[in-house]
Write an enzyme that holds these catalytic residues in place. Structure first.
Site, PDB file in Angstrom:
ATOM      1  N   GLU A   1       0.832  -1.315  -0.075  1.00 40.65           N
ATOM      2  CA  GLU A   1       0.081  -0.009  -0.119  1.00 40.65           C
ATOM      3  C   GLU A   1       0.669   1.316  -0.038  1.00 40.65           C
ATOM      4  O   GLU A   1       0.554   2.409   0.638  1.00 40.65           O
ATOM      5  CB  GLU A   1      -1.091  -0.125   1.084  1.00 40.65           C
TER       6      GLU A   1
HETATM    7  N1  CAA Z   1      -6.764  11.746  -3.722  1.00 41.69           N
HETATM    8  C1  CAA Z   1      -7.090  12.288  -4.765  1.00 41.69           C
HETATM    9  N2  CAA Z   1      -6.393  12.652  -5.784  1.00 41.69           N
HETATM   10  C2  CAA Z   1      -5.252  12.401  -5.735  1.00 41.69           C
HETATM   11  C3  CAA Z   1      -4.398  11.809  -4.544  1.00 41.69           C
HETATM   12  C4  CAA Z   1      -5.567  11.557  -3.641  1.00 41.69           C
HETATM   13  N3  CAA Z   1      -4.980  11.123  -2.454  1.00 41.69           N
HETATM   14  N4  CAA Z   1      -3.225  11.614  -4.687  1.00 41.69           N
HETATM   15  C5  CAA Z   1      -2.929  12.218  -5.921  1.00 41.69           C
HETATM   16  N5  CAA Z   1      -4.048  12.626  -6.459  1.00 41.69           N
HETATM   17  C6  CAA Z   1      -4.091  13.120  -7.833  1.00 41.69           C
HETATM   18  C7  CAA Z   1      -3.160  14.759  -7.750  1.00 41.69           C
HETATM   19  O1  CAA Z   1      -4.017  15.440  -7.456  1.00 41.69           O
HETATM   20  C8  CAA Z   1      -3.035  14.703  -9.360  1.00 41.69           C
HETATM   21  O2  CAA Z   1      -4.234  14.969 -10.021  1.00 41.69           O
HETATM   22  P1  CAA Z   1      -4.090  16.110 -11.276  1.00 41.69           P
HETATM   23  O3  CAA Z   1      -3.039  15.318 -12.217  1.00 41.69           O
HETATM   24  O4  CAA Z   1      -5.462  16.153 -11.793  1.00 41.69           O
HETATM   25  O5  CAA Z   1      -3.225  17.291 -10.796  1.00 41.69           O
HETATM   26  C9  CAA Z   1      -2.848  13.303  -9.821  1.00 41.69           C
HETATM   27  O6  CAA Z   1      -3.546  12.448  -8.729  1.00 41.69           O
HETATM   28  C10 CAA Z   1      -1.349  12.668  -9.883  1.00 41.69           C
HETATM   29  O7  CAA Z   1      -0.647  12.839  -8.535  1.00 41.69           O
HETATM   30  P2  CAA Z   1       0.811  12.990  -8.246  1.00 41.69           P
HETATM   31  O8  CAA Z   1       1.404  13.848  -9.332  1.00 41.69           O
HETATM   32  O9  CAA Z   1       1.126  13.138  -7.080  1.00 41.69           O
HETATM   33  O10 CAA Z   1       1.099  11.554  -8.747  1.00 41.69           O
HETATM   34  P3  CAA Z   1       2.584  10.567  -8.813  1.00 41.69           P
HETATM   35  O11 CAA Z   1       2.295   9.864 -10.069  1.00 41.69           O
HETATM   36  O12 CAA Z   1       3.647  11.585  -8.648  1.00 41.69           O
HETATM   37  O13 CAA Z   1       2.273   9.607  -7.846  1.00 41.69           O
HETATM   38  C11 CAA Z   1       2.242   8.457  -5.681  1.00 41.69           C
HETATM   39  C12 CAA Z   1       2.155   9.941  -6.447  1.00 41.69           C
HETATM   40  C13 CAA Z   1       1.674   9.072  -4.218  1.00 41.69           C
HETATM   41  C14 CAA Z   1       3.772   8.204  -5.414  1.00 41.69           C
HETATM   42  C15 CAA Z   1       1.374   7.522  -5.954  1.00 41.69           C
HETATM   43  O14 CAA Z   1       1.801   6.838  -7.483  1.00 41.69           O
HETATM   44  C16 CAA Z   1       1.287   6.319  -4.947  1.00 41.69           C
HETATM   45  O15 CAA Z   1       0.529   6.553  -4.096  1.00 41.69           O
HETATM   46  N6  CAA Z   1       2.342   5.212  -5.363  1.00 41.69           N
HETATM   47  C17 CAA Z   1       2.120   4.168  -4.658  1.00 41.69           C
HETATM   48  C18 CAA Z   1       1.285   2.965  -5.004  1.00 41.69           C
HETATM   49  C19 CAA Z   1       0.646   2.364  -4.105  1.00 41.69           C
HETATM   50  O16 CAA Z   1       0.549   2.650  -2.924  1.00 41.69           O
HETATM   51  N7  CAA Z   1       0.269   1.060  -4.285  1.00 41.69           N
HETATM   52  C20 CAA Z   1      -0.257   0.028  -3.620  1.00 41.69           C
HETATM   53  C21 CAA Z   1      -0.960  -1.025  -4.406  1.00 41.69           C
HETATM   54  S1  CAA Z   1      -2.147  -1.774  -3.181  1.00 41.69           S
HETATM   55  C22 CAA Z   1      -1.585  -2.946  -2.315  1.00 41.69           C
HETATM   56  O17 CAA Z   1      -0.339  -2.676  -2.095  1.00 41.69           O
HETATM   57  C23 CAA Z   1      -2.595  -3.794  -1.299  1.00 41.69           C
HETATM   58  C24 CAA Z   1      -2.068  -4.323  -0.097  1.00 41.69           C
HETATM   59  O18 CAA Z   1      -1.143  -3.915   0.366  1.00 41.69           O
HETATM   60  C25 CAA Z   1      -2.877  -5.409   0.397  1.00 41.69           C
HETATM   61  P1  FAD Z   2       9.434  -0.200  -6.110  1.00 46.79           P
HETATM   62  O1  FAD Z   2       8.616   0.629  -6.488  1.00 46.79           O
HETATM   63  O2  FAD Z   2      10.252  -0.756  -7.354  1.00 46.79           O
HETATM   64  O3  FAD Z   2      10.446   0.175  -5.083  1.00 46.79           O
HETATM   65  C1  FAD Z   2      11.750  -0.340  -4.527  1.00 46.79           C
HETATM   66  C2  FAD Z   2      12.240   0.700  -3.840  1.00 46.79           C
HETATM   67  O4  FAD Z   2      12.443   1.774  -4.154  1.00 46.79           O
HETATM   68  C3  FAD Z   2      11.634   0.731  -2.411  1.00 46.79           C
HETATM   69  O5  FAD Z   2      12.264   0.893  -1.347  1.00 46.79           O
HETATM   70  C4  FAD Z   2      10.980   1.980  -2.727  1.00 46.79           C
HETATM   71  O6  FAD Z   2      10.412   2.639  -1.360  1.00 46.79           O
HETATM   72  C5  FAD Z   2      11.897   2.994  -3.145  1.00 46.79           C
HETATM   73  N1  FAD Z   2      11.443   3.898  -3.955  1.00 46.79           N
HETATM   74  C6  FAD Z   2      10.824   3.999  -5.518  1.00 46.79           C
HETATM   75  N2  FAD Z   2      10.538   5.163  -5.765  1.00 46.79           N
HETATM   76  C7  FAD Z   2      10.741   6.000  -4.809  1.00 46.79           C
HETATM   77  C8  FAD Z   2      10.838   7.155  -4.893  1.00 46.79           C
HETATM   78  N3  FAD Z   2      10.121   8.169  -5.770  1.00 46.79           N
HETATM   79  N4  FAD Z   2      11.513   7.894  -3.659  1.00 46.79           N
HETATM   80  C9  FAD Z   2      12.076   7.072  -2.786  1.00 46.79           C
HETATM   81  N5  FAD Z   2      12.040   6.009  -2.729  1.00 46.79           N
HETATM   82  C10 FAD Z   2      11.631   5.099  -3.987  1.00 46.79           C
HETATM   83  N6  FAD Z   2      -0.532  -4.321  -5.414  1.00 46.79           N
HETATM   84  C11 FAD Z   2      -1.734  -4.219  -5.522  1.00 46.79           C
HETATM   85  O7  FAD Z   2      -2.024  -3.520  -6.621  1.00 46.79           O
HETATM   86  N7  FAD Z   2      -2.668  -4.929  -5.020  1.00 46.79           N
HETATM   87  C12 FAD Z   2      -2.454  -5.810  -4.024  1.00 46.79           C
HETATM   88  O8  FAD Z   2      -3.288  -6.383  -3.429  1.00 46.79           O
HETATM   89  C13 FAD Z   2      -1.113  -5.829  -3.493  1.00 46.79           C
HETATM   90  N8  FAD Z   2      -0.809  -7.017  -2.575  1.00 46.79           N
HETATM   91  C14 FAD Z   2       0.570  -7.084  -2.421  1.00 46.79           C
HETATM   92  C15 FAD Z   2       0.948  -8.140  -1.274  1.00 46.79           C
HETATM   93  C16 FAD Z   2       2.132  -8.312  -0.933  1.00 46.79           C
HETATM   94  C17 FAD Z   2       2.663  -9.379  -0.136  1.00 46.79           C
HETATM   95  C18 FAD Z   2       3.308  -7.404  -1.864  1.00 46.79           C
HETATM   96  C19 FAD Z   2       4.799  -7.888  -1.600  1.00 46.79           C
HETATM   97  C20 FAD Z   2       3.100  -6.582  -2.685  1.00 46.79           C
HETATM   98  C21 FAD Z   2       1.637  -6.110  -2.852  1.00 46.79           C
HETATM   99  N9  FAD Z   2       1.268  -5.080  -3.763  1.00 46.79           N
HETATM  100  C22 FAD Z   2       0.054  -5.135  -4.167  1.00 46.79           C
HETATM  101  C23 FAD Z   2       2.182  -4.441  -4.514  1.00 46.79           C
HETATM  102  C24 FAD Z   2       2.829  -3.281  -3.683  1.00 46.79           C
HETATM  103  O9  FAD Z   2       1.919  -2.336  -3.413  1.00 46.79           O
HETATM  104  C25 FAD Z   2       4.079  -2.928  -4.175  1.00 46.79           C
HETATM  105  O10 FAD Z   2       5.183  -3.910  -4.077  1.00 46.79           O
HETATM  106  C26 FAD Z   2       4.735  -1.542  -3.585  1.00 46.79           C
HETATM  107  O11 FAD Z   2       3.558  -0.481  -3.857  1.00 46.79           O
HETATM  108  C27 FAD Z   2       6.075  -1.373  -4.028  1.00 46.79           C
HETATM  109  O12 FAD Z   2       6.349  -1.371  -5.465  1.00 46.79           O
HETATM  110  P2  FAD Z   2       7.625  -2.351  -5.943  1.00 46.79           P
HETATM  111  O13 FAD Z   2       7.306  -3.582  -5.212  1.00 46.79           O
HETATM  112  O14 FAD Z   2       7.498  -2.239  -7.605  1.00 46.79           O
HETATM  113  O15 FAD Z   2       8.814  -1.330  -5.441  1.00 46.79           O
END
Ligand code: CAA
Ligand code: FAD
Length: 380
Positions: A363
């Site tokens: 997340e």
């Molecule tokens: N609410 C509404 N809009 C939002 C927002 C929010 N919280 N955050 C960003 N936006 C909007 C911005 O306002 C912007 O809008 P405009 O283009 O209209 O201005 C747009 O989104 C892009 O924003 P950024 O330029 O800040 O976007 P970015 O490309 O630099 O990315 C980031 C920002 C926070 C790094 C985002 O890419 C991010 O959250 N990355 C992490 C991904 C992640 O958390 N993955 C989790 C997968 S699920 C998972 O892992 C499941 C599990 O654990 C069980």
């Molecule tokens: P990368 O993005 O390749 O990052 C590698 C390293 O670089 C990290 O230490 C990161 O913090 C660092 N890094 C990257 N960019 C930056 C930056 N701009 N500045 C500083 N440091 C940076 N995803 C889903 O969509 N749905 C799910 O249900 C889900 N469940 C998951 C369950 C498990 C067990 C795991 C392992 C992952 C899951 N994910 C899911 C994916 C998870 O959200 C991603 O693994 C996570 O967001 C990181 O992405 P990545 O693994 O590609 O790492």
């Protein structure tokens, strides 16, 4: 300001704790060791009404709130973080976007069975080349008559092959980058939708993490969630709340490790007295307890904000950042207090330490949480 939980919330905590102790603990070690998901535990959670805690009764939910939901995730994670994330991914990620952005028809068709626990939800954002940089995803959804044809792969999806309903993010217009991303509700069994690699993991091994493959999957336009191009915003808003679910998971893991360490320290005798009599151990326990409480307060604050209709994205990211780090620290200290026994699989603290690590990664890694928090600070 009131730091007391309501009577209903205290009762819920008691009910989930009893369920966790009686039904989850007995198989937690085995499910971790053999890496399997036990569907019957999810079914029992459905019977208890916790698969749809925050949703209104008209959608099959329990009509409670997000505070109750984080308490449930915390209590499950206190004994088994795999069960905690199963619920968190189901509610925060698989159901919330439908509750927030779904049409009435989508809510009745998809949110209701999710809330009732008849179906399991999942959230598919991450791809090989798009983890932290979620906006660079490559999965495509191309308009074809009244349908979309979905093509691409998602990786690391929690609840992977055991889920039934998936929120999938795909680009409907690659020229617009993140503004061209749309969200779709995809059902298991749609032709062309299959499962790939199942991850073998360090922790949360009883939760499934699987690759999803979409090979020209025909998704009807009724399954578009929100408007075309709204997908990235939907993903970010979903994660704003989802991160607090992971914070609750981390608090639960840390509390579980603290409870184990406290009990052990009172029983383990060295140098003629329980190790709990050593001030070095007492100081460690005191630090652990203080950290757990701080993480819990941040987590409850974020839930309270959401329940009161106030902005919660920053607090949710702060809660996840702090609680994830604290879970890692506290579980590591718990293993230390157990000494050599803590390093073995005879006690659950080594599992808790392995489970804690993921809360700093998924997340959004904790580096990404700092970016999110800083973005909020700079905008304020
Ligand atoms: N609410 C509404 N809009 C939002 C927002 C929010 N919280 N955050 C960003 N936006 C909007 C911005 O306002 C912007 O809008 P405009 O283009 O209209 O201005 C747009 O989104 C892009 O924003 P950024 O330029 O800040 O976007 P970015 O490309 O630099 O990315 C980031 C920002 C926070 C790094 C985002 O890419 C991010 O959250 N990355 C992490 C991904 C992640 O958390 N993955 C989790 C997968 S699920 C998972 O892992 C499941 C599990 O654990 C069980
Ligand atoms: P990368 O993005 O390749 O990052 C590698 C390293 O670089 C990290 O230490 C990161 O913090 C660092 N890094 C990257 N960019 C930056 C930056 N701009 N500045 C500083 N440091 C940076 N995803 C889903 O969509 N749905 C799910 O249900 C889900 N469940 C998951 C369950 C498990 C067990 C795991 C392992 C992952 C899951 N994910 C899911 C994916 C998870 O959200 C991603 O693994 C996570 O967001 C990181 O992405 P990545 O693994 O590609 O790492």
């Amino acid at each position: 300001m009131n730091f007391h939980l309501t009577e209903e919330q205290e009762m819920l905590r008691k009910m989930v704790r009893e369920f966790a102790e009686n039904e989850v603990v007995p198989t937690a070690g085995d499910r971790d060791e053999k890496e399997y998901f036990d569907h019957s535990i999810f079914e029992q959670m459905a019977e208890l009404g916790i698969t749809g805690i925050p949703w209104p009764e008209k959608y099959g939910g329990a009509g409670a709130n997000f505070m109750s939901y984080v308490i449930a995730v915390e209590e499950l994670s206190r004994v088994d973080a795999s069960i905690g994330v199963t619920l968190s991914a189901h509610v925060s990620l698989g159901s919330w976007p439908i509750y927030k952005f779904g049409t009435e028809e989508q809510k009745q068709k998809y949110l209701r069975p999710l809330a009732e626990g008849k179906k399991i939800g999942a959230f598919a954002l991450t791809e090989n080349g798009a983890g932290s940089d979620a906006g660079s995803l490559k999965t495509r959804a191309v308009k074809d008559g009244d349908d979309y044809l979905l093509e691409g792969n998602k990786i690391f999806i929690t609840n992977g092959e055991v889920a039934d309903i998936y929120i999938v993010f795909a680009s409907t217009d690659s020229t617009k980058k993140h503004k061209g991303i749309s969200a779709f509700i995809v059902e298991k069994g749609m032709p062309g939708f299959s499962f790939g690699k199942k991850e073998k993991k360090l922790g949360i091994r009883a939760s499934t993490t699987v690759e999803l493959r979409f090979d020209q999957v025909r998704v009807p336009k009724e399954n578009l969630l929100g408007q075309e191009g709204e997908g990235f915003k939907i993903a970010m808003m979903t994660l704003d709340g989802g991160r607090n679910g992971i914070a609750a998971q981390a608090v639960g893991i840390a509390q579980g490790a603290l409870d184990e360490a406290l009990n052990y320290a009172k029983e383990r005798v060295q140098f003629g007295k329980p190790i709990a009599k050593q001030q070095a151990i007492q100081f460690k326990l005191a630090d652990m307890a203080s950290k757990v409480e701080a993480a819990r307060l941040l987590t409850y604050q974020a839930a309270w904000l959401e329940d009161n209709g106030l902005p919660y994205g920053k607090q949710s990211a702060m809660a996840k950042l702090m609680a994830g780090d604290i879970a890692m620290e506290v579980t590591t200290d718990a293993v230390q207090i157990f000494g050599g026994y803590g390093y073995t699989r005879d006690y659950p603290v080594e599992r808790m330490m392995r489970d804690a690590k993921i809360t700093q990664i998924y997340e959004g890694t904790n580096e990404i949480q700092r970016i999110v928090i800083a973005n909020y600070l700079l905008k304020e």
